[in-house]
Design a protein around this motif. Sequence first.
Motif, PDB file in Angstrom:
ATOM      1  N   UNK A   1       0.825  -1.197   0.000  1.00  0.00           N
ATOM      2  CA  UNK A   1       0.000   0.000   0.000  1.00  0.00           C
ATOM      3  C   UNK A   1       0.865   1.256   0.000  1.00  0.00           C
ATOM      4  N   UNK A   2       1.958   1.213   0.775  1.00  0.00           N
ATOM      5  CA  UNK A   2       2.861   2.364   0.802  1.00  0.00           C
ATOM      6  C   UNK A   2       3.513   2.562  -0.563  1.00  0.00           C
ATOM      7  N   UNK A   3       3.946   1.457  -1.173  1.00  0.00           N
ATOM      8  CA  UNK A   3       4.555   1.551  -2.499  1.00  0.00           C
ATOM      9  C   UNK A   3       3.544   2.056  -3.517  1.00  0.00           C
ATOM     10  N   UNK A   4       2.294   1.552  -3.386  1.00  0.00           N
ATOM     11  CA  UNK A   4       1.259   2.013  -4.311  1.00  0.00           C
ATOM     12  C   UNK A   4       0.997   3.498  -4.118  1.00  0.00           C
ATOM     13  N   UNK A   5       0.908   3.917  -2.837  1.00  0.00           N
ATOM     14  CA  UNK A   5       0.671   5.332  -2.567  1.00  0.00           C
ATOM     15  C   UNK A   5       1.826   6.182  -3.082  1.00  0.00           C
ATOM     16  N   UNK A   6       3.064   5.679  -2.906  1.00  0.00           N
ATOM     17  CA  UNK A   6       4.229   6.411  -3.379  1.00  0.00           C
ATOM     18  C   UNK A   6       4.241   6.467  -4.911  1.00  0.00           C
TER      19      UNK A   6
ATOM     20  N   UNK B   1      -1.207   9.906  -9.771  1.00  0.00           N
ATOM     21  CA  UNK B   1      -2.309   9.044 -10.175  1.00  0.00           C
ATOM     22  C   UNK B   1      -2.993   8.505  -8.929  1.00  0.00           C
ATOM     23  N   UNK B   2      -4.268   8.804  -8.749  1.00  0.00           N
ATOM     24  CA  UNK B   2      -5.030   8.335  -7.603  1.00  0.00           C
ATOM     25  C   UNK B   2      -6.113   7.372  -8.025  1.00  0.00           C
ATOM     26  N   UNK B   3      -6.632   6.605  -7.063  1.00  0.00           N
ATOM     27  CA  UNK B   3      -7.709   5.646  -7.353  1.00  0.00           C
ATOM     28  C   UNK B   3      -8.938   6.016  -6.536  1.00  0.00           C
ATOM     29  N   UNK B   4     -10.097   5.571  -6.980  1.00  0.00           N
ATOM     30  CA  UNK B   4     -11.345   5.848  -6.277  1.00  0.00           C
ATOM     31  C   UNK B   4     -12.359   4.750  -6.575  1.00  0.00           C
ATOM     32  N   UNK B   5     -13.345   4.632  -5.675  1.00  0.00           N
ATOM     33  CA  UNK B   5     -14.433   3.656  -5.839  1.00  0.00           C
ATOM     34  C   UNK B   5     -15.734   4.306  -5.389  1.00  0.00           C
TER      35      UNK B   5
ATOM     36  N   UNK C   1     -11.676   7.284  -1.701  1.00  0.00           N
ATOM     37  CA  UNK C   1     -10.564   7.730  -2.535  1.00  0.00           C
ATOM     38  C   UNK C   1      -9.225   7.408  -1.882  1.00  0.00           C
ATOM     39  N   UNK C   2      -8.202   7.255  -2.697  1.00  0.00           N
ATOM     40  CA  UNK C   2      -6.845   7.115  -2.188  1.00  0.00           C
ATOM     41  C   UNK C   2      -6.316   8.488  -1.776  1.00  0.00           C
ATOM     42  N   UNK C   3      -5.198   8.485  -1.073  1.00  0.00           N
ATOM     43  CA  UNK C   3      -4.626   9.740  -0.589  1.00  0.00           C
ATOM     44  C   UNK C   3      -4.280  10.682  -1.748  1.00  0.00           C
ATOM     45  N   UNK C   4      -3.752  10.115  -2.838  1.00  0.00           N
ATOM     46  CA  UNK C   4      -3.365  10.950  -3.965  1.00  0.00           C
ATOM     47  C   UNK C   4      -4.577  11.559  -4.646  1.00  0.00           C
ATOM     48  N   UNK C   5      -5.707  10.822  -4.682  1.00  0.00           N
ATOM     49  CA  UNK C   5      -6.930  11.380  -5.264  1.00  0.00           C
ATOM     50  C   UNK C   5      -7.409  12.573  -4.463  1.00  0.00           C
ATOM     51  N   UNK C   6      -7.372  12.426  -3.115  1.00  0.00           N
ATOM     52  CA  UNK C   6      -7.771  13.553  -2.266  1.00  0.00           C
ATOM     53  C   UNK C   6      -6.837  14.744  -2.475  1.00  0.00           C
TER      54      UNK C   6
ATOM     55  N   UNK D   1     -12.225   3.522 -10.549  1.00  0.00           N
ATOM     56  CA  UNK D   1     -11.445   4.212 -11.554  1.00  0.00           C
ATOM     57  C   UNK D   1     -10.221   4.887 -10.984  1.00  0.00           C
ATOM     58  N   UNK D   2      -9.535   5.599 -11.855  1.00  0.00           N
ATOM     59  CA  UNK D   2      -8.336   6.339 -11.488  1.00  0.00           C
ATOM     60  C   UNK D   2      -8.516   7.798 -11.880  1.00  0.00           C
TER      61      UNK D   2
END
Length: 617
Positions: A367-372, A379-383, A393-398, A476-477
Amino acid sequence: MMLKEKDSALSIIAPSTLWALCATAVYWYISVLMEPGALSKNLLSPSVDRLSFTLFAFILSFVLHGHLFRTTRYYKQVLKEQQRCNTLIKESTDITLIMSEKGTCNYISPSIKQILGFRPEEITGKPFQSLLNPSLASRTEIILNNAIKEQTVALPVSLQCLDKWGRNHHLEGTIANMLKVPAIEGLIVNLRDTTAQVNAEIARDQIQTKYKNLFFNNEVAIWEEDYSSVYHELQKLREMGIESITDYLQRNNEQRARLASMVRINEINQATLLLFNASSPKDFIDHINEITNEQYLDIFEAQLNAIWKGEQHFQSDATYQTLDGNEIHVRLYMPIPDTEEDFRHIPISRQNITDRKNAEQALKRSQHQLAEAQRLAKLGSWEWSVADHNVICSKETYRILGYEMPPLTIHKDEFIGRVHPEDRTRVKEAIYNAIEHVGTINLDYRVLTPDGHCQIVNAIAEAIFEADGKVSHMVGTLQDVTKQRQNEERMILANRMFEHTHEGIFITDQHSNIIAVNQAFTTITGYTLDEAYGQTPQILHSGRHTKQFYQNMWAEIKERGCWQGEVWNKAKNGQLYSEWLMINEVKDQQANTINYIGTFSDIHKAKENHQVALRSL
């Protein structure tokens, strides 16, 4: 007791003496009257024979009356004892039974009805064996024979009797030989119902058996530990007025180790030996200090705090060392007893969660690697859940949407509310089409953050359909492509300039191989990109310059990064032309040469026009 015996003798002697005196006086008077005329003489001067006989009559009367008084008194006492015994038997809640030497029930107390359901008259006159469990007949016969032989003390007896409805009852009491006691004349049996107690003991034994089976055969490591000494110490601290055990241990840190040393391990199960790679319980106990670490005292302090607060259980994750040196992670669970006695036997389980812990750590790393990776790629992800319209949402999406403190979820309307007002209709139509038709979204739109910053994002999403054809989720992303789109615009602009300028341009790699040319290059030289690609600028050499000329040119390029001057080149059709050439060296961030860019313009015609103008002067 001695006083009672004296009173009893005195109570017999006094009336016996009185009766003997009266009887002697009567005898004396009658014997005197039998001699007429001699009354006064006989009374005043009796003969020796008369006195002796009178004394004999007194003694005889005394003995007879004494025996009579004793017999009367004895039977009165027996009757009184019988009445007292009957009263006690009738009022007793225990079963009192009197039976003959042959085992016939001569009497049974009314309490039998409350215990076994029989009326006394239903049992009286019947063999005592009729009440007993048939499987115990021989044992009961031995008890009766022993009671008949025993003359001094009551013998303990334990029986199983069947009640009126055939249910088994456990009865305990005594059996005494009173065959020679006139008031009883039989074997007296006193029994109390211990069925509830026996059943409770059986249930307790069954629970203990189940507990032992569960303890020893459980696949989870369980230690039965004795915390009673710790419990007593905590009670003392309460009496001293200590309000918080945590504050007390912080002020007296050495007390943690002292209290921990009071804990004793009663038993461990086989799963413990397997978990810690111990050969035997003794091997495990002998090396108990090798499996713990400094974390143990912190966990023990947390246990004490849970006990202090009266919580029902304590749970924590802990790390141990097996006897072969491997590190394991366990989930520790401790039920906290309600009573002081139960603190002596606390089953504390330690479930091996090493695989789960490793998986969790791997997941956290992933998860940390994905967030990094999302951060670096912007690039963020959301559902989006269609049912409740919440978006996770992921941290990057926010971050892309402009949230300083990421919430757990946001509503769909808030998610769409961050879309630039001019693009919202287009975004909503794309979502509708994905749900109703195409199932996917690939769309660029603008996002307006609360601080007024506008950025371009690319949204890629897919609708998740259920078996009934309805959409349950959309995943999505969201990627910040602002700089990418700006760079693309710059590239488009550069390409336009590259293609529409009147100067010829060629670009080479670090080895001087041509990789790009513009239209002006083709117009001036006659070579297309396909013809020039992979070639060096030597294809344009006219032969009018010496080798030293080109060496000086490249020396200056290497030294200054650029060169410019007049050069004669030859076009594809063989025509020579003069051009003003500028060559620039392009380097990367590490100062390595990656390209050369040449820009030139045909000055041959300009020179001819200049010469014509000069001649016309």
